[in-house]
Design a protein around this motif. Structure first.
Motif, mmCIF file in Angstrom:
data_model
loop_
_atom_site.group_PDB
_atom_site.id
_atom_site.type_symbol
_atom_site.label_atom_id
_atom_site.label_comp_id
_atom_site.label_asym_id
_atom_site.label_seq_id
_atom_site.Cartn_x
_atom_site.Cartn_y
_atom_site.Cartn_z
ATOM 1 N N ILE A 1 0.859 -1.188 0.000
ATOM 2 C CA ILE A 1 0.000 0.000 0.000
ATOM 3 C C ILE A 1 0.896 1.239 0.000
ATOM 4 C CG2 ILE A 1 -1.840 -1.230 1.215
ATOM 5 C CD1 ILE A 1 -1.065 0.199 3.782
ATOM 6 N N ASP A 2 0.317 2.404 -0.296
ATOM 7 C CA ASP A 2 1.150 3.580 -0.532
ATOM 8 C C ASP A 2 1.491 4.342 0.734
ATOM 9 O OD1 ASP A 2 1.107 3.594 -3.613
ATOM 10 O OD2 ASP A 2 -0.994 3.314 -3.026
ATOM 11 N N CYS A 3 0.573 4.373 1.690
ATOM 12 C CA CYS A 3 0.796 5.253 2.837
ATOM 13 C C CYS A 3 0.047 4.744 4.067
ATOM 14 C CB CYS A 3 0.291 6.659 2.453
ATOM 15 S SG CYS A 3 0.370 7.866 3.779
ATOM 16 N N ILE A 4 0.643 4.934 5.237
ATOM 17 C CA ILE A 4 -0.048 4.668 6.501
ATOM 18 C C ILE A 4 -0.089 5.962 7.300
ATOM 19 C CG2 ILE A 4 -0.039 3.383 8.695
ATOM 20 C CD1 ILE A 4 1.580 1.159 7.283
ATOM 21 N N LEU A 5 -1.304 6.401 7.623
ATOM 22 C CA LEU A 5 -1.466 7.533 8.537
ATOM 23 C C LEU A 5 -1.355 6.967 9.953
ATOM 24 C CD1 LEU A 5 -2.177 10.455 9.306
ATOM 25 C CD2 LEU A 5 -4.611 9.850 9.056
ATOM 26 N N ARG A 6 -0.289 7.355 10.628
ATOM 27 C CA ARG A 6 -0.058 6.777 11.955
ATOM 28 C C ARG A 6 -0.978 7.392 12.990
ATOM 29 N NH1 ARG A 6 6.297 6.866 13.161
ATOM 30 N NH2 ARG A 6 5.384 6.681 15.238
ATOM 31 N N GLY A 7 -1.385 6.557 13.948
ATOM 32 C CA GLY A 7 -2.152 7.019 15.100
ATOM 33 C C GLY A 7 -1.843 6.077 16.235
ATOM 34 N N GLY A 8 -2.586 6.168 17.315
ATOM 35 C CA GLY A 8 -2.342 5.304 18.465
ATOM 36 C C GLY A 8 -3.048 3.958 18.313
ATOM 37 N N ARG A 9 -2.985 3.153 19.369
ATOM 38 C CA ARG A 9 -3.783 1.920 19.427
ATOM 39 C C ARG A 9 -5.248 2.326 19.365
ATOM 40 N NH1 ARG A 9 -1.846 -2.512 22.603
ATOM 41 N NH2 ARG A 9 -3.932 -3.394 22.595
ATOM 42 N N THR A 10 -6.067 1.527 18.689
ATOM 43 C CA THR A 10 -7.477 1.905 18.551
ATOM 44 C C THR A 10 -8.222 1.646 19.855
ATOM 45 O OG1 THR A 10 -8.077 -0.252 17.666
ATOM 46 C CG2 THR A 10 -7.471 1.443 16.075
ATOM 47 N N ASP A 11 -9.313 2.378 19.993
ATOM 48 C CA ASP A 11 -10.062 2.431 21.229
ATOM 49 C C ASP A 11 -10.875 1.154 21.482
ATOM 50 O OD1 ASP A 11 -10.529 4.093 23.282
ATOM 51 O OD2 ASP A 11 -12.412 4.884 22.436
ATOM 52 N N ALA A 12 -11.765 0.830 20.538
ATOM 53 C CA ALA A 12 -12.693 -0.292 20.743
ATOM 54 C C ALA A 12 -12.006 -1.636 20.543
ATOM 55 C CB ALA A 12 -13.877 -0.176 19.794
ATOM 56 N N GLY A 13 -11.207 -1.754 19.495
ATOM 57 C CA GLY A 13 -10.531 -3.023 19.212
ATOM 58 C C GLY A 13 -11.384 -4.013 18.452
ATOM 59 N N VAL A 14 -12.688 -3.831 18.395
ATOM 60 C CA VAL A 14 -13.535 -4.617 17.485
ATOM 61 C C VAL A 14 -14.209 -3.628 16.528
ATOM 62 C CG1 VAL A 14 -14.004 -6.538 19.050
ATOM 63 C CG2 VAL A 14 -15.577 -4.616 18.964
ATOM 64 N N GLU A 15 -14.702 -4.160 15.412
ATOM 65 C CA GLU A 15 -15.216 -3.311 14.349
ATOM 66 C C GLU A 15 -16.596 -2.752 14.685
ATOM 67 O OE1 GLU A 15 -14.261 -6.384 14.213
ATOM 68 O OE2 GLU A 15 -12.622 -6.617 12.770
ATOM 69 N N SER A 16 -17.058 -1.880 13.786
ATOM 70 C CA SER A 16 -18.366 -1.241 13.966
ATOM 71 C C SER A 16 -19.499 -2.275 13.904
ATOM 72 C CB SER A 16 -18.576 -0.192 12.860
ATOM 73 O OG SER A 16 -18.597 -0.806 11.588
ATOM 74 N N THR A 17 -20.606 -1.934 14.527
ATOM 75 C CA THR A 17 -21.833 -2.723 14.414
ATOM 76 C C THR A 17 -22.459 -2.399 13.056
ATOM 77 O OG1 THR A 17 -22.132 -2.491 16.787
ATOM 78 C CG2 THR A 17 -24.069 -3.172 15.518
ATOM 79 N N VAL A 18 -22.776 -3.445 12.277
ATOM 80 C CA VAL A 18 -23.372 -3.222 10.948
ATOM 81 C C VAL A 18 -24.878 -3.473 11.042
ATOM 82 C CG1 VAL A 18 -23.402 -3.955 8.524
ATOM 83 C CG2 VAL A 18 -21.227 -3.896 9.774
ATOM 84 N N VAL A 19 -25.675 -2.453 10.691
ATOM 85 C CA VAL A 19 -27.130 -2.542 10.820
ATOM 86 C C VAL A 19 -27.804 -2.299 9.468
ATOM 87 C CG1 VAL A 19 -29.174 -1.598 11.956
ATOM 88 C CG2 VAL A 19 -27.001 -1.652 13.172
ATOM 89 N N ASP A 20 -28.576 -3.272 9.028
ATOM 90 C CA ASP A 20 -29.308 -3.125 7.776
ATOM 91 C C ASP A 20 -30.554 -2.285 8.020
ATOM 92 O OD1 ASP A 20 -30.569 -3.302 5.374
ATOM 93 O OD2 ASP A 20 -30.521 -5.499 5.237
ATOM 94 N N CYS A 21 -30.560 -1.073 7.466
ATOM 95 C CA CYS A 21 -31.686 -0.156 7.652
ATOM 96 C C CYS A 21 -32.653 -0.218 6.482
ATOM 97 C CB CYS A 21 -31.169 1.272 7.815
ATOM 98 S SG CYS A 21 -30.089 1.457 9.229
ATOM 99 N N THR A 22 -32.455 -1.166 5.559
ATOM 100 C CA THR A 22 -33.382 -1.268 4.426
ATOM 101 C C THR A 22 -34.543 -2.200 4.765
ATOM 102 O OG1 THR A 22 -32.274 -3.157 3.378
ATOM 103 C CG2 THR A 22 -31.457 -0.958 2.799
ATOM 104 N N THR A 23 -34.489 -2.860 5.931
ATOM 105 C CA THR A 23 -35.598 -3.732 6.338
ATOM 106 C C THR A 23 -36.325 -3.086 7.509
ATOM 107 O OG1 THR A 23 -34.180 -4.946 7.884
ATOM 108 C CG2 THR A 23 -34.368 -5.836 5.665
#
Ligand code: TXA
Ligand code: MG
Length: 315
Positions: A159-181
């Motif tokens: 990959i071309d670039c990494i924007l550095r930051g700290g350790r992530t807060d949650a550590g697990v991914e976002s909750t995915v919610v289907d709003c089309t139903t």
């Protein structure tokens, strides 16, 4: 390819606008982004990760009014969730806008949209000035990256670039919610607990501890989040077999800690979720063969944690 490291959101955004791939931190895990409006750049995300082409990407934007650029409309329940939880670790599945290139959504008529809360992510997205589709910035199948070093380990040179930051807060991914139903359905449990969604909407499908009523997101069908070590789920640490190349992670301390290669006793479910993917990667570096992981009670963040543990343990 040399992967440049930067702490400047503006510099990282300049790479992205040139059609390059940029990894960036969010409050959940690091993402791997490209310009949504440059289909060739988006295609390279799939190549760099080894991601199956049928797995759609979440589009990241920094302002609510940008949602109109990627989604055709926001149903009322989606609007309520937006008001309550966004910016934050929530992805809304919405009807896709015609102008959004189909490579982003893997040909689906819906699109996942997320507005991250982390201020560094917001500065980056603001400077990009374009919607940014981004999966987690790991090799497909590996644990999601919770540090820039983990991104570099998996994708450095690709990959071309990494924007550095700290350790992530949650550590697990976002909750995915289907709003089309109607009612809406949780497709992937994540950093926002389903209990919080229910408080706002009343009924929410597909998130019972016993199983899922709702169809899963394409990306949740495959084995995922797995370290090279074998992951074995345990209810209590008494089930752990001693061994120098065995590790344990869980809430309860094992009695035979000294007979294990590594032991990680987590203070609470939040801390466990925050540390899990990092521990998986550390165990691989230390050549651990078996990781015993204690499951937790299926409430709040525990649901997302158990989901990641089960997937890591699946063979
Ligand atoms: O926290 C997160 O969500 C992180 C950060 C970088 O934002 N992103 C992330 O992306 O976890 P990824 O690609 O690793 O996981 C996205 C999940 C996959 O399971 C995918 O199938 C699902 O969201 N998804 C994306 N668009 C979808 C759609 N239109 N319909 C159903 N599921 C969708
Ligand atoms: Mg992922």
């Amino acid at each position: 390819m040399a992967t440049s490291l930067t702490t400047s959101p503006a510099e990282a955004a300049a790479h992205l606008r040139r059609g390059e791939l940029v990894a960036f931190p969010t409050e959940t895990v690091y993402g791997l982004g490209a310009d949504a409006l440059q289909p060739d750049a988006v295609r390279r995300i799939f190549e760099a990760k080894g991601r199956p082409a049928d797995n759609p990407l979440i589009v990241h934007v920094c302002r609510r009014k940008q949602i109109k650029q990627v989604a055709a409309r926001v149903p009322p329940a989606g609007q309520q969730l937006l008001n309550e939880f966004v910016p934050g670790p929530l992805t809304l599945i919405l009807p896709k806008h015609d102008h959004l290139p189909s490579v982003v959504t893997a040909g689906l008529e819906t699109v996942g949209v997320r507005i991250p809360r982390l201020s560094r992510t917001q500065s980056f997205l603001e400077a990009c000035g374009t919607p940014v589709p981004a999966p987690s910035a790991n090799q497909s199948g590996r644990p999601s990256p919770t540090s820039w070093e983990a991104v570099e380990d998996d994708l450095g040179g690709r990959i071309d670039c990494i924007l550095r930051g700290g350790r992530t807060d949650a550590g697990v991914e976002s909750t995915v919610v289907d709003c089309t139903t109607d009612p809406v359905a949780v497709l992937r449990p994540g950093a926002i607990p389903v209990e919080s969604l229910r408080q706002v909407l009343g009924t929410v499908q597909g998130a019972s501890p016993e199983g899922e009523a709702a169809p899963r997101s394409p990306g949740t069908r495959h084995r995922h989040y797995a370290p090279s070590a074998r992951v074995r789920l345990v209810d209590t640490p008494s089930e752990v077999a001693p061994g120098e190349d065995h590790a344990y992670v869980g809430l309860d301390a094992p009695a035979q800690a000294c007979a294990l290669g590594r032991v990680h006793v987590e203070e609470d479910v939040q801390a466990y979720a925050h540390d899990l993917f990092h521990i998986f990667r550390t165990c691989d570096e230390k050549e651990i063969e078996v990781i015993y992981a204690q499951t937790v009670s299926a409430e709040g963040m525990g649901r997302a944690l158990n989901d990641r543990l089960r997937r890591a343990a699946a063979r």
